[in-house]
Motif scaffolding. Structure first.
Motif, PDB file in Angstrom:
ATOM      1  N   TYR A 238       0.806  -1.229   0.000  1.00  0.00           N
ATOM      2  CA  TYR A 238       0.000   0.000   0.000  1.00  0.00           C
ATOM      3  C   TYR A 238       0.838   1.278   0.000  1.00  0.00           C
ATOM      4  O   TYR A 238       0.515   2.216  -0.755  1.00  0.00           O
ATOM      5  N   ALA A 260     -13.234  -0.884  -5.592  1.00  0.00           N
ATOM      6  CA  ALA A 260     -12.893  -1.952  -4.655  1.00  0.00           C
ATOM      7  C   ALA A 260     -13.328  -3.315  -5.180  1.00  0.00           C
ATOM      8  O   ALA A 260     -14.342  -3.446  -5.878  1.00  0.00           O
ATOM      9  N   SER A 264     -13.580  -7.630  -0.897  1.00  0.00           N
ATOM     10  CA  SER A 264     -12.940  -6.798   0.126  1.00  0.00           C
ATOM     11  C   SER A 264     -13.982  -6.074   0.966  1.00  0.00           C
ATOM     12  O   SER A 264     -15.187  -6.157   0.702  1.00  0.00           O
ATOM     13  N   HIS A 266     -13.388  -2.426   2.383  1.00  0.00           N
ATOM     14  CA  HIS A 266     -12.688  -1.188   2.698  1.00  0.00           C
ATOM     15  C   HIS A 266     -13.664  -0.137   3.220  1.00  0.00           C
ATOM     16  O   HIS A 266     -14.835  -0.106   2.841  1.00  0.00           O
TER      17      HIS A 266
END
Length: 391
Positions: A238, A260, A264, A266
């Motif tokens: 990241y 995304a 995932s 997020h």
């Protein structure tokens, strides 16, 4: 006539995203639909490793025991007209639960549909770090595959997207007496369902690019299911990605947003993406409005190909150590006439990646995205080609 029944059977964690991409609302106009999720029984670690929320609706059944699976199969067996039942089959013979389900479908003489429509070419499974778990998983898959051949669990229909898949599997499909049906990738089919012609009008707004993010390294990916070692780490990936995106924004004068991955979970504008906008369920619109697309190798590049957007394939020094991941990135970028960029290196040649090779894009679409002679969604193909329902 009794109302047809479509059983959507999966061995992965079923999500709201899957409900949308499989065009279930359209199917419900003409048929009853029920969703069977065998993921917990098929691979508990893969089920738990998928961070995104599970779909929850009245039409959903999580099959979490063999007793429950048997009970559901017996209910189907006792229905008066099996010819009016179709299985949308996303189950593969890689576990005992999946194998038993496929055998039951065969024994009940149910119509079943398999999809060859991933939107990407096959990649040789060359793994440079063979773990014990990977070997065990591979042996299990091989065993269940051989048993499935003994019971001939091949589906009655196959929907394919692109000439590549037809050439690769046509002899197998014909050998097993299945019927070929021309279809699309799910991304391409969903666009047809919204617009009718696979095209969208671009909206005028601030110039943006879109990163088609993967599930890992922060969240569990398909590596869990095959027992493969994951080379990427959040601590390294990241920060390097943010630095790279900063440079891209400076060079191209665009803002990079994050699409995304559906596996995932997020939060909005997280620090590890440099506080960039993160969205779910908007990938098609984001790509159509973008100047270009960034990806490690997502099948959602189909949107970029349809809307003729430049694609920049990226990797890192960590990913470079993973032969399987690099093989996928290299072959997809080659097919689109471009070269992958290492985010840990310099950006030499990045401007060349902001051009598209139209002949490569057209050929990719023909080989991997669609086989329909006229615009038909996958839902229409199933209803007309399997259930003989005119829509």
């Amino acid at each position: 006539k009794s109302v047809p029944l479509i059983i959507v059977a999966v061995d992965f964690k079923f999500k709201a995203f899957d409900y949308e991409r499989f065009e279930i609302d359209f199917l419900k106009r003409y048929s009853d639909v029920v969703i069977w999720d065998l993921s917990y029984l098929s691979s508990r670690s893969f089920h738990k490793g998928t961070a995104s929320a599970q779909y929850n609706g009245d039409d959903f059944k999580l099959i979490n025991s063999y007793k429950q699976m048997l009970s559901e199969i017996l209910l189907i067996k006792n229905k008066p007209n099996n010819k009016n039942i179709v299985v949308m089959n996303f189950v593969t013979s890689n576990s005992l639960a999946s194998l038993l389900f496929l055998i039951a479908v065969k024994k009940l003489n149910l119509s079943s549909v398999k999809y060859y429509n991933s939107g990407a070419p096959n990649v040789s499974r060359v793994n440079n770090n063979i773990t014990i778990r990977y070997i065990v998983k591979a042996l299990e898959r091989r065993f269940y595959f051989l048993v499935s051949k003994v019971f001939n669990v091949f589906p009655t229909h196959c929907i394919y997207a692109g000439d590549f898949w037809k050439k690769k599997y046509e002899h197998i499909v014909n050998k097993n007496g299945a019927k070929w049906l021309s279809g699309n990738t799910w991304d391409y089919s969903n666009i047809l369902g919204k617009t009718g012609d696979g095209q969208q009008q671009e909206s005028s707004q601030q110039k943006t690019a879109i990163l088609l993010d993967g599930a890992g390294p922060m969240f569990g990916s398909d590596d869990i299911n095959i027992g493969k070692k994951t080379y990427m780490t959040s601590e390294v990936w990241y920060p390097a990605l943010v630095s790279f995106l900063d440079k891209i924004e400076e060079i191209s004068n665009v803002t990079v947003d994050i699409a995304a991955h559906p596996k995932s979970l997020h939060q909005a504008n997280p620090s590890y993406f440099g506080y960039r906008d993160v969205s779910y369920g908007k990938t098609c619109k984001k790509v159509s409005d973008s100047e270009f697309v960034l990806t490690r190798g997502s099948t959602a590049i189909s949107y970029a190909i349809i809307f003729k957007k430049p694609v920049i394939f990226i990797y890192s020094d960590q990913i470079k150590e993973d032969k399987l991941s690099m093989a996928s990135t290299n072959i997809m970028s080659k097919l689109l006439g471009t070269v992958p960029i290492n985010i840990d290196g310099d950006l030499k040649g990045i401007c060349d990646c902001l051009m598209i090779n139209e002949s490569c894009y057209d050929l990719y679409k023909k080989n991997y995205l669609s086989s329909t002679d006229y615009p038909r969604t996958n839902a229409q193909v199933l209803l007309e080609g399997v259930l003989s329902i005119k829509v």
